[in-house]
Enzyme design. Structure first.
Site, PDB file in Angstrom:
ATOM      1  N   ALA A 131      57.273  20.026  50.719  1.00 33.52           N
ATOM      2  CA  ALA A 131      58.523  20.038  51.500  1.00 33.52           C
ATOM      3  C   ALA A 131      58.769  21.338  52.253  1.00 33.52           C
ATOM      4  O   ALA A 131      59.808  21.485  52.898  1.00 33.52           O
ATOM      5  CB  ALA A 131      59.745  19.709  50.634  1.00 33.52           C
ATOM      6  N   ALA A 132      57.823  22.282  52.207  1.00 36.32           N
ATOM      7  CA  ALA A 132      58.036  23.545  52.926  1.00 36.32           C
ATOM      8  C   ALA A 132      58.203  23.308  54.421  1.00 36.32           C
ATOM      9  O   ALA A 132      59.122  23.841  55.054  1.00 36.32           O
ATOM     10  CB  ALA A 132      56.868  24.495  52.675  1.00 36.32           C
ATOM     11  N   GLY A 133      57.311  22.513  55.006  1.00 36.64           N
ATOM     12  CA  GLY A 133      57.408  22.234  56.437  1.00 36.64           C
ATOM     13  C   GLY A 133      58.665  21.470  56.791  1.00 36.64           C
ATOM     14  O   GLY A 133      59.326  21.764  57.790  1.00 36.64           O
ATOM     15  N   ASP A 134      59.009  20.492  55.956  1.00 36.37           N
ATOM     16  CA  ASP A 134      60.213  19.703  56.215  1.00 36.37           C
ATOM     17  C   ASP A 134      61.466  20.567  56.147  1.00 36.37           C
ATOM     18  O   ASP A 134      62.363  20.447  56.983  1.00 36.37           O
ATOM     19  CB  ASP A 134      60.325  18.561  55.200  1.00 36.37           C
ATOM     20  CG  ASP A 134      59.241  17.509  55.391  1.00 36.37           C
ATOM     21  OD1 ASP A 134      58.812  17.298  56.540  1.00 36.37           O
ATOM     22  OD2 ASP A 134      58.817  16.906  54.393  1.00 36.37           O
TER      23      ASP A 134
END
Length: 201
Positions: A131-134
């Site tokens: 979920a880092a990119g999100d």
């Protein structure tokens, strides 16, 4: 949605939706003067129709290089000449601004106003990159709609993503505005007053 989309500040989409839906909604939003953020993940071919509607496109460095047909070298720090070539390739296809996430080299936004780079925000412990990119893209969009300039929204997004990777899981790892503000203050505020984000609470 086509009738009501003009009421929104921004539309953010990625490619877990059918491409026909993404292209249609992007066109509606673009025609209504609404900011369009396209996060091209999972990777898929990008039509000129979709790119022409994108106010922001947010690939990672590898996706950006492949899509533009030009590498971004980072051996001795980011090669900004490469970034400009890649950014120009997307602008020529209609993209307003290119956001590139570059892992330990931070992230940048490139558009007609030039290139703004922000460094990687490192945490003492990295638990899970899920979920880092999100969280990065969502925080950038949230910052924009709260009235932050692009550079400050990028800094806000970087700090939000840093907190995300320090925790396990996807949804449980996402930070609150207060947590991101606290990290910004702890790290020197990245050049702006975190109180600008109070409107999000």
């Amino acid at each position: 949605l086509q009738e009501e989309i003009g009421q929104y500040d921004l539309v953010m989409m990625q490619f877990e939706l059918p491409m026909e839906v993404v292209e249609a909604v992007a066109q509606w939003a673009h025609d209504a003067g609404v900011i369009v953020m396209i996060n091209p993940a999972p990777a898929a071919p990008l039509s000129d129709k979709l790119l022409a509607c994108a106010t922001y496109l947010s690939p990672n460095e590898h996706e950006a290089a492949i899509l533009a047909g030009h590498p971004i070298r980072v051996e001795n720090g980011i090669n900004f000449e490469d970034v400009e070539i890649v950014s120009k390739a997307f602008r020529e296809r209609g993209v307003g601004n290119l956001i590139i996430t570059m892992g330990e080299n931070g992230s940048l936004v490139a558009g007609k106003d030039g290139i703004h780079h922000t460094g990687c925000v490192k945490m003492p412990h990295v638990a899970d990159p899920t979920a880092a990119g999100d969280s990065f893209v969502a925080a950038f969009c949230t910052g924009l709609t709260a009235g932050l300039p692009q550079g400050e929204a990028l800094d806000f997004a970087s700090h939000a993503a840093a907190i995300t990777v320090s925790r396990m899981g996807a949804m449980p790892s996402l930070p609150t505005v207060e947590e991101v503000q606290a990290l910004l203050r702890e790290r020197g505020c990245a050049g702006f007053d975190p109180a600008e984000l109070d409107a999000l609470k």
